[in-house]
Scaffold this active site. Structure first.
Site, mmCIF file in Angstrom:
data_model
loop_
_atom_site.group_PDB
_atom_site.id
_atom_site.type_symbol
_atom_site.label_atom_id
_atom_site.label_comp_id
_atom_site.label_asym_id
_atom_site.label_seq_id
_atom_site.Cartn_x
_atom_site.Cartn_y
_atom_site.Cartn_z
ATOM 1 N N ASP A 39 28.519 6.347 19.820
ATOM 2 C CA ASP A 39 28.175 7.865 19.701
ATOM 3 C C ASP A 39 27.804 8.060 18.247
ATOM 4 O O ASP A 39 28.373 7.783 17.345
ATOM 5 C CB ASP A 39 29.062 8.684 20.386
ATOM 6 C CG ASP A 39 28.485 9.874 21.066
ATOM 7 O OD1 ASP A 39 27.323 10.229 20.878
ATOM 8 O OD2 ASP A 39 29.307 10.603 21.646
ATOM 9 N N GLU A 86 23.687 8.689 14.667
ATOM 10 C CA GLU A 86 22.405 9.048 13.977
ATOM 11 C C GLU A 86 22.387 8.935 12.194
ATOM 12 O O GLU A 86 21.445 8.667 11.768
ATOM 13 C CB GLU A 86 22.070 10.478 14.473
ATOM 14 C CG GLU A 86 21.671 10.731 15.599
ATOM 15 C CD GLU A 86 22.888 10.592 16.694
ATOM 16 O OE1 GLU A 86 24.053 10.874 16.076
ATOM 17 O OE2 GLU A 86 22.968 10.403 17.698
ATOM 18 N N ASP A 97 22.795 14.988 25.036
ATOM 19 C CA ASP A 97 23.595 16.385 25.371
ATOM 20 C C ASP A 97 22.518 17.043 25.831
ATOM 21 O O ASP A 97 22.109 18.285 25.426
ATOM 22 C CB ASP A 97 24.284 17.134 24.441
ATOM 23 C CG ASP A 97 25.238 16.071 23.810
ATOM 24 O OD1 ASP A 97 25.719 15.107 24.389
ATOM 25 O OD2 ASP A 97 25.822 16.241 22.699
#
Ligand code: NAG
Ligand code: NAG
Ligand code: NAG
Ligand code: NAG
Ligand code: NAG
Length: 954
Positions: free
Chosen positions: A537, A540, A614
């Site tokens: 997760d 980025e 999300d």
């Protein structure tokens, strides 16, 4: 007091009605120096019609060894004193083996005085392709230099190619400044002044490169030299600084470096691709002051819908409905403007990247699946996931401890809800330190894994690339010098879940090795425990105190590479390093890894699944999930889903039902929920919701053989799993912007999930043909030649789902607790004949968990119905079938055959014996029929092995 009360009210209102991402954290184009400069440049060039770039015809040369055409593009900056500045850009062009065209434009070596102690390379980054292209090309990397890889090398092609260049050279003159090249169905013209490429497929013009003269390469210059280097159409906005509030510390060590180019798709006003954005499948026109699409991996909690703002992943691949694609091989911050020109029947796109080189692959073909096939041949095929991972995933932030996990595990069984994966989010760690377990909550991970393993279940835990300062893992990263550096060369420290953190540099080979060693220790499990998998997760990367929620662009990676150049591939480097680690750890059992990543780039499909990040539990996010999942599916990365039933906030029961009914079709089928939400494991729901959700999940499991076959097809050709209407029926232009109903691959399953509240029916679009309602096999026929719209029934417990006539699908329709427990179950096939009484269907079977399929250990077969004869035609059977069969393939028998009666050419003669022809011999078996209604017949006790050739005569 009053003021405070007012303030509290506002706050409550704000939190109750808004789930907006804080937009102001992200730049608009006008706030991004290079985006704004290129948009202004394009506007001014469109008026002045000037062109400053030409290809120097004299410079054209052909490298016969690599079969590459080389030339120099020259940018001329006029000066009043007549002393014009000429800047040289090496250009190369070649044909790939599939006849795609690849061209690159770099800047001639940039010499920089290193007085300021420059810690990054002054050269443009030209290696994005090494990350994006499939590893099968990596061998070439060592042998040849960029970009000379895998070009047509057959002798005759070289010769004909060369002769055309030669004849061009002899013809070359200033009034006829064109080079013609041809390669298979593709032909190409290079125009020299101004520089332009025209690309044809079967003699029809498909793409013009630089038609608008938006080509712009901000060549190297110092701040002091700048005034002399700016074109009349250029603005100098933020060339050497960044005045955006959240990124104003960007040191921009090399000043302006952007590259930009326009591409006109001829004969089409529909373009698709460039995920990830929360918008329609057909890309929106961004002209007239709208924001361009932006590709820049960022963390966008509760992202806004309908905007072109960037998201977690970036795939710079776009195609038109005229089957022409461009792959813009650049991992820097990128913006794309789109303008549909209906008058001229074309689409003008303008691509703008902050730095790097122009590196573009153009593919052409007869249809869109061919284009996606070429793209995934180049960037790698989607990995074939373990069977279990295409079942149902139960996730929550967080399952608190071992008891909690095991209680969910057993409750699912009590309530007859199948599942295969349970997930642990952040809180399983000891104090948010990855590669550790919270000691009191998870005292014995091996015990937990071994309990889950009994029913073949798996555990996924979260491991992110940010590492808490001051513990053994981050200390080692620092000691081994594999942390990402700040622009001064010190270990970069930013804020993420654990507080102050450093980031592993997986762009470095050595960094990858260190990363792998952490997994080796963490996953040091007995050889029979191979059911622990990983979720990367926040890669980025997400940085809470970073500009635009992510990394400062002037961070430094291994080998003098600036974050600015590789931002969109950092996430890929993290999940690839993770994949390699797990694969190697499980190599003894030959297990295929399952891995989830949030950030992605072109090529991520080789090793990871992803999800849409999300989202929020409301109808808008349910609705947008479908075009988002479709967009990744057509961009080579089909293994994606959205969090069911919305990550943030508490969904209503109706929304939960509808979201599961939609989510069942996502290739990645996972429920997930924010830590602040109420518990919502499906067994907690009241009736009728609980049964609706249970039946939905069971249906997913019944369909696993069909879905797995689709994953196999996708792994072979990149074919989408959630498949847009226009790909199946490109003949109907009305379907080009339909993104609320879709097919499941080429199986004939046609679905329109309900995404609005209070519906008892919904309108679907049907192409010509016969369609069978899935559950009842009640049919209706569109016997015209046009699309028809039709209301179909959709009460809360029903999914609008049809099988298009002409297809045969395979099920395993017994409830089992997990996919592993289905291995011994026989198959059921459902035959849905077309109006000619014909049907066809594929089935792919392997052990569902190892790499054995790569050694030929799989069965592939096709069922064909014609003239009331059903044939099984296996196209691949493993040589050592017997061994494999008993070990892993298990049951390969068809026990039940369900036939949609209405489509049959002749009436079936119902006798109690069915004739089977095998190897020219006839035999028969006695059977029982079941007639549920007038529409279907079920043959109950067949015993037909899919690994054998047979014919069944009705
Ligand atoms: C520039 O000089 C510094 C020393 O002042 C050196 O550490 C650095 O490697 C040099 N940069 C490049 C790109 O050569
Ligand atoms: C790619 O860039 C490096 C310098 O960073 C250079 O040495 C190499 O020649 C470049 N390749 C091409 C083909 O331009
Ligand atoms: C130059 O171009 C003109 C116009 O296309 C053509 O007629 C002429 O033959 C060319 N000259 C040579 C030497 O090829
Ligand atoms: C646009 O061009 C394509 C390809 O030539 C053609 O099939 C289509 O009909 C054209 N559309 C319009 C609106 O002219
Ligand atoms: C794994 O192997 C160990 C020792 O060989 C055994 O005790 C255990 O039951 C096995 N676990 C599973 C899940 O098969």
């Amino acid at each position: 007091m009053v003021l405070l009360k007012w303030f509290v009210c506002q706050l409550v209102l704000f939190t109750a009605f808004s789930h907006a991402f804080t937009d102001y954290l992200l730049k608009k184009c006008a706030q991004s120096g290079f985006c704004h400069r290129n948009r202004i440049y394009a506007e001014n060039i469109a008026r002045s019609h000037h062109s400053y770039y030409k290809l120097d015809a004299e410079s054209i040369a052909h490298d016969p060894l690599q079969n590459v055409l080389h030339a120099t593009i020259i940018k001329t900056i006029p000066r009043l004193d007549g002393d014009d500045i000429a800047v040289e850009f090496p250009f190369s062009l070649s044909f790939l083996q599939d006849h795609s065209v690849r061209f690159t434009i770099d800047e001639k070596e940039r010499t920089v005085t290193n007085s300021s102690g420059l810690l990054i390379s002054p050269q443009r980054y030209n290696k994005t392709w090494q990350h994006a292209f499939d590893k099968k090309f990596q061998d070439e990397v060592n042998k040849t230099n960029f970009p000379e890889l895998h070009f047509l090398k057959q002798e005759h092609t070289v010769n004909s190619f060369w002769s055309k260049i030669s004849s061009f050279l002899s013809l070359s003159n200033s009034t006829n400044n064109k080079v013609h090249l041809r390669n298979g169905d593709v032909s190409l013209e290079i125009l020299t002044e101004p520089f332009q490429l025209k690309i044809y497929w079967r003699n029809a013009l498909k793409l013009i490169v630089n038609e608008q003269n938006f080509l712009n390469i901000e060549h190297h210059r110092t701040k002091e030299e700048n005034f002399a280097h700016v074109l009349p159409e250029e603005t100098t906005f933020n060339m050497f600084k960044d005045d955006f509030l959240y990124s104003k510390h960007d040191s921009l060590p090399l000043g302006p470096e952007s590259v930009a180019l326009d591409f006109s798709f001829i004969g089409s006003t529909n373009v698709y691709g460039i995920p990830e954005h929360a918008t329609s499948l057909r890309l929106m026109d961004t002209s007239g002051g709208r924001e361009p699409y932006r590709l820049f991996n960022v963390d966008v909690f509760e992202y806004n819908i309908g905007t072109t703002q960037p998201m977690y992943g970036s795939i710079p691949f776009m195609f038109s409905s005229s089957s022409t694609s461009i792959f813009w091989v650049n991992a820097a911050d990128t913006w794309v403007d789109i303008k549909y020109d209906t008058k001229q029947n074309k689409t003008v796109t303008h691509w703008i990247s902050e730095n790097g080189v122009v590196d573009v692959v153009v593919s052409l073909g007869q249809d869109i699946p061919t284009i996606i096939d070429k793209f995934t041949d180049l960037t790698g095929r989607p990995f074939l996931p373990p069977m279990a991972s295409i079942g149902y995933h139960q996730c929550r932030w967080n399952y608190n401890d071992e008891t909690d996990v095991l209680s969910v595990d057993s409750q699912m069984d009590v309530h007859r809800i199948p599942y295969d994966f349970i997930w642990l989010d952040l809180e399983y760690t000891n104090d948010k330190k990855y590669f550790t377990w919270k000691p009191n909550s998870f005292p014995n991970p091996k015990r937990l894994l071994s309990k889950l393993k009994k029913l073949g279940r798996n555990l996924v835990v979260l491991i992110d690339p940010h590492l808490k300062k001051n513990y053994e893992i981050s200390d080692r990263v620092i000691n081994e010098n594999v942390a990402v550096k700040d622009h001064n060369g010190n270990n970069y420290i930013g804020h993420c879940w654990p507080g102050n953190s450093i980031w592993i540099d997986t762009m470095s080979k050595y960094g990858q090795e260190i990363w792998k060693s952490f997994f080796e220790k963490f996953m040091d499990l007995p050889a029979n425990l191979t059911n622990l998998f990983i979720w990367n997760d926040m890669n980025e990367p997400s940085i809470f105190d970073g500009p635009e929620t992510t990394a400062p662009k002037d961070l430094i990676h291994d080998n003098y590479i600036e974050e600015r150049s590789v931002h969109n591939i950092y996430g890929l480097s993290v999940h690839e390093a993770t994949y390699d680690a797990i694969k190697s750890i499980y190599s003894q059992s030959d297990k295929r890894p399952f891995l989830l990543t949030r950030a992605f780039f072109a090529g991520s499909q080789r090793t990871a699944a992803t999800w849409t990040g999300d989202n929020v539990a409301n109808w808008d996010y349910l609705r947008i999930s479908i075009p988002m999942v479709l967009s990744n599916n057509i961009a080579g990365m089909p293994f994606i889903g959205a969090d069911i039933a919305g990550f943030a906030e508490d969904p209503s029961p109706e929304l939960i039902a509808r979201w599961y009914q939609a989510g069942l079709w996502y290739p990645f089928f996972r429920a997930h929920a924010h830590i602040d939400t109420k518990r919502r494991e499906p067994y907690l729901f009241n009736e009728p919701l609980k049964s609706i959700v249970r039946d939905t999940i069971q249906l997913r499991y019944f369909l696993l053989p069909t879905l797995y076959t689709m994953f196999h097809k996708s792994g072979a050709t990149g074919f989408p799993i959630m498949n847009p209407m226009f790909i199946e029926h490109p003949e109907f232009s009305e379907l080009y912007d339909i993104d609320n109903q879709f097919y499941w691959s080429n199986s004939g399953l046609l679905v329109k999930p309900v995404t609005e509240p209070d519906q008892s029916e919904t309108e679907m679009v049907f192409p010509p043909g016969i369609f069978y309602e899935f559950a009842s096999l009640v049919s209706f026929t569109n016997d015209g030649t046009d699309l028809i719209k039709k209301n179909v029934s959709a009460p809360l417990d029903k999914i609008p789902l049809f099988i298009e006539g002409g297809h045969i699908i395979t099920l395993r329709d017994k409830y089992r607790r997990s996919s592993m427990l289905m291995k011994n179950d026989p198959y059921t096939i459902v035959i849905a004949p077309d109006t000619e009484g014909r049907a066809i269907g594929d089935l792919y079977v392997d052990d569902g968990e190892t790499f054995g399929y790569q050694r030929g250990e799989y069965v592939e077969t096709q069922f064909v119905l014609e003239n009331n004869i059903l044939k099984n035609v296996p196209s691949h059977i493993p040589e050592n079938l017997i061994d494999i069969h008993y070990d892993t393939l298990r049951n390969t028998n068809i026990e039940k055959i369900i036939i949609a009666k209405n489509g049959l050419k002749h009436n079936m003669t119902l006798t109690d014996r069915i004739t089977v022809k095998q190897n020219g011999k006839e035999s028969s078996f006695s059977t029982r029929f079941s007639h549920e209604n007038d529409n279907k017949i079920t043959i109950l006790n067949a015993s037909l092995d899919i690994t054998e050739n047979w014919e069944l005569v009705f």
